[in-house]
Enzyme design. Structure first.
Site, PDB file in Angstrom:
ATOM      1  N   HIS A 151     -44.252  60.300  37.264  1.00 11.77           N
ATOM      2  CA  HIS A 151     -45.655  60.393  36.871  1.00 11.77           C
ATOM      3  C   HIS A 151     -46.619  60.120  38.027  1.00 11.77           C
ATOM      4  O   HIS A 151     -47.833  60.116  37.820  1.00 11.77           O
ATOM      5  CB  HIS A 151     -45.946  59.459  35.696  1.00 11.77           C
ATOM      6  N   TYR A 207     -38.672  68.855  34.169  1.00 13.75           N
ATOM      7  CA  TYR A 207     -38.447  67.406  34.190  1.00 13.75           C
ATOM      8  C   TYR A 207     -38.838  66.705  32.886  1.00 13.75           C
ATOM      9  O   TYR A 207     -38.884  65.480  32.838  1.00 13.75           O
ATOM     10  CB  TYR A 207     -39.216  66.770  35.351  1.00 13.75           C
TER      11      TYR A 207
END
Length: 602
Positions: free
Chosen positions: A209, A387
Site C-alpha cells: 500500500h 496483487y
C-alpha cells in the site's frame, strides 16, 4: 565466378537475408467491414499493431527477434534461444525439488550466477521506460512523463471491437456479482499449502500500500503514490506536508506516544493528518501514520508501529555515530536504511516464501552492476490488479483464546494496545492464511474487493487473460478445463464467457489451477515476479551511485541493511521476542528453513 560478378551478387544476398519490410495487411475477410483489425490481436511476440485506414493494419516487429506479417517468424538466435529455454513449469519443478542439490548450489558461487540470471530475465520482461497508460494506447510523451498515471503493459482493448474482449466471446461480459458468487466466493476455508500465515498477509498488504494508491478523485487509471516503488510513503506519507506533520523534528525521529509503557504511533491530535476512521471514533483513538487507511486493520497498524519503532531506533544509532548531524540528515539517512531493510526482507524472506524455491534468493545489488539496467520504476495497473490477494484472509481472527469476527476486527482501535505488539505478532504468525489461486476462497466480507477489481478492469478495458500470458512468454490456454484443471468450474466458465480467449485478466489469475504445493498458479508467478523484482532492484539505493556505506551513514548503517531480517525487525523493537515467521509453527520448516518435500525429491 569473376570478382565483378561477386561484387554484384553480394548486395543481393544481403538484401535476401534482411527481414522483409512489413506490409499493410487486410483484416480478416470473413468479418463484415469495417472491424478494427487490431481487435484480433494479430501481432505476436510483443509486436505492435498499428491500424491503417479502416480495416488495414501493420505489425511493428522491431527488436522482437521475429519478423513476418504478424511477427511470427523467429530469427536464428531467437529460434535457438527458444529451443534451449526450459518451460516455466519445468523450471518451477527444478527449483522446488532436489533439496540436497540446492543445498550445495546455495553454498557456492553458482547461487550468485543463478540469482543474476533470475533478476535479468525477469526484469527484462518489464518495459522501461514505461509505454502505455489508461489514456494513451500508443507511445506518447505523456505516458512517459506523467507519473500520476499507472503505466500499462498492454494497451487497452480498442473501443470499436465486436465484443468487449476483442472478437472472441459473448457480446456482453458476465454479470460480475454472479461471477464472484459462483466462482470466487468461499464455500469452506482452503488453507495455503505452504503453511502461509496471516502475518504474511498483513505484511503484504502493509508493504504494497505504499505504491498501490489508486486515486479516487481522478479515476482508476491514476495513482497518488507518485514514487512508484519502495519509498516508504506508507510510513512517512506520500507528500511533504504529511511527512512534516508526522516528524518530531528532533534527532531525525518520528512523532510517537507512549501507552502502557510502549511506543505507538501518535494520535491525530498529536500529528494532524487525515486518517480514515468511521465517524464517531474520537481523535485520541485515531493513530496517525503515513497511509491514511491503515486504521482499517489491526494487522496494518501493527506493522506501522514496528516500523515507527525501527525508524526511531536507527536514528539513535546514527546519532551516536554522527553527533554533528542535524535532524534532517538523520531523518533522510534513516529513511534510506529502512528502504534497504525493507527490500532485503522482501526478497530474502517474503518472495522466498512465496516462490517455494530451494534456491536461496539473495539481495545483492552488485549482481546487476555490469548489466543493462534502469534504476527507475513505474507501477503498472496490471500489477495493482494482480496483487489483490484477499483469499489470504481467514474466516475469523484468533488472538490467544479469543476469536474475532470481521465486524469485531475491522477498525478495532484498542486491540493493538490491549494485546501489545508481541502478542499480536505471535498470534498472527500462528494462524493459517488462505490459498490465493484455484478459485472459491474469498470470504464474503472481502468478496466486494474482487467485484470492484473486475469492474475496474472492464472500465479500463484490460486485454484478455491469454493475451497477458503470451506477453509474459507463456502459452495461451486452449480450454477452460486446461486453465482450471477440473470440469465443474470449467463448465461454468464456458457458460459465462463462451471462449477461453475472452476470459478476463483477474478472474484468470484467481481461477487458474495452483502449482503443486503452491499458493497460486503459474501465471501469477510468471507475471508477478517480473513486476516485483524490477520494482525492488530498480530502486535508486540499488544503483552503483547509491549502493555504498556512505549513503547509509557508514558501516553501521550499511550493516543494518545487509543483515536485516523479519525476526530482527520485530525482536529489536519489542521487550520479548515472540514467534515471528511467515509460516505457521506446526508446519515443516517453521524455523525459517526451506521446506523439504522428501516424497517428491529428485
Amino acid at each position: 565466378m569473376s570478382r565483378r560478378s561477386l561484387s554484384l551478387w553480394f548486395p543481393l544476398l544481403l538484401l535476401l537475408l534482411l527481414p522483409p519490410t512489413p506490409s499493410v495487411l487486410l483484416a480478416d475477410p470473413g468479418v463484415p467491414s469495417p472491424v478494427n483489425p487490431c481487435c484480433y490481436y494479430p501481432c505476436q511476440n510483443q509486436g505492435v499493431c498499428v491500424r491503417f485506414g479502416l480495416d488495414n493494419y501493420q505489425c511493428d516487429c522491431t527488436r522482437t527477434g521475429y519478423s513476418g506479417p504478424n511477427c511470427t517468424i523467429p530469427e536464428i538466435w531467437t529460434w535457438l534461444r527458444n529451443s534451449l529455454r526450459p518451460s516455466p513449469s519445468f523450471t518451477h519443478f527444478l527449483l522446488t525439488h532436489g533439496y540436497w542439490l540446492w543445498e550445495f548450489v546455495n553454498a557456492t558461487f553458482i547461487r550468485e550466477v543463478l540469482m543474476r540470471l533470475v533478476l535479468t530475465v525477469r526484469s527484462n520482461l518489464i518495459p522501461s521506460p514505461p509505454t502505455y497508460n489508461s489514456a494513451h494506447d500508443y507511445i506518447s510523451w505523456e505516458s512517459f512523463s506523467n507519473v500520476s498515471y499507472y503505466t500499462r503493459i498492454l494497451p487497452s482493448v480498442p473501443k470499436d471491437c465486436p465484443t468487449p474482449m476483442g472478437t472472441k466471446g459473448k457480446k456482453q461480459l458476465p454479470d460480475v456479482q454472479l461471477l464472484a458468487q459462483q466462482l470466487l466466493l468461499r464455500r469452506e476455508f482452503i488453507p495455503a499449502p505452504q503453511g502461509t500465515n496471516i502475518l504474511f498477509a498483513f505484511f503484504a498488504q502493509h508493504f504494497t500500500h505504499q505504491f498501490f494508491k489508486t486515486s479516487g478523485k481522478m479515476g482508476p487509471g491514476f495513482t497518488k503514490a507518485l514514487g512508484h516503488g519502495v519509498d516508504l510513503g506508507h510510513i512517512y506519507g506520500d507528500n511533504l506536508e504529511r511527512q512534516y506533520h508526522l516528524r518530531l523534528f528532533k534527532d531525525g525521529k518520528l512523532k510517537y506516544q507512549v501507552l502502557d509503557g510502549e511506543v505507538y504511533p501518535p494520535s491525530v491530535e498529536q500529528a494532524s493528518v487525515l486518517m480514515r476512521y468511521p465517524p464517531g471514533v474520537p481523535p485520541e483513538r485515531q493513530m496517525a501514520v503515513g497511509q491514511e487507511v491503515f486504521g482499517l486493520l489491526p494487522g496494518l497498524m501493527l506493522f506501522s508501529t514496528i516500523w515507527l519503532r525501527e525508524h526511531n531506533r536507527v536514528c539513535d544509532l546514527l546519532k551516536e555515530e554522527h553527533p554533528t548531524w542535524d535532524d534532517e540528515q538523520l531523518f533522510q539517512t534513516t529513511r534510506l536504511i529502512l528502504i534497504g531493510e525493507t527490500i532485503k526482507i522482501v526478497i530474502e524472506e517474503y518472495v522466498q516464501h512465496l516462490s517455494g524455491y530451494f534456491l536461496q534468493l539473495k539481495f545483492d545489488p552488485e549482481l546487476l552492476f555490469r548489466a543493462q539496467f534502469q534504476y527507475r520504476n513505474r507501477i503498472a495497473m496490471e500489477f495493482n490488479h494482480l496483487y489483490h490477494w484477499h483469499p489470504l484472509m481467514p474466516n475469523s481472527f484468533q488472538v490467544g483464546s479469543q476469536e474475532y469476527s470481521y465486524e469485531q476486527f475491522l477498525f478495532n482501535t484498542s486491540m493493538l494496545v490491549d494485546y501489545g505488539v508481541e502478542a499480536l505478532v505471535d498470534a498472527f504468525s500462528r494462524q493459517r492464511a488462505g490459498r490465493i489461486g484455484g478459485g472459491r476462497n474469498f470470504d464474503y466480507h472481502v468478496l466486494h474487493v474482487a467485484v470492484d477489481v473486475i469492474k475496474e478492469s472492464r472500465e479500463m478495458r484490460l486485454q484478455p487473460f491469454n493475451e497477458y500470458r503470451k506477453r509474459f512468454g507463456l502459452k495461451p490456454y486452449t480450454s477452460f478445463q486446461e486453465l482450471t484443471g477440473e470440469k465443474e468450474m470449467a463448465a461454468e466458465l464456458e457458460e459465462l464467457y463462451g471462449d477461453i480467449d475472452a476470459l478476463e485478466f483477474y478472474p484468470g489469475l484467481l481461477l487458474e489451477k495452483c502449482q503443486p504445493n503452491s499458493i497460486f498458479g503459474e501465471s501469477m508467478i510468471e507475471m508477478g515476479a517480473p513486476f516485483s523484482l524490477k520494482g525492488l532492484l530498480g530502486n535508486p539505493i540499488c544503483s552503483p551511485e547509491y549502493w555504498k556505506p556512505s549513503t547509509f551513514g557508514g558501516d553501521v548503517g550499511f550493516n543494518l541493511v545487509n543483515t536485516a531480517s523479519l525476526k530482527k525487525l520485530v525482536c529489536l523493537n519489542t521487550k520479548t521476542c515472540p514467534y515471528v515467521s511467515f509460516r505457521v509453527p506446526d508446519y515443516p520448516g517453521d524455523d525459517g528453513s526451506v521446506l523439504v518435500r522428501r516424497s517428491t525429491e529428485l
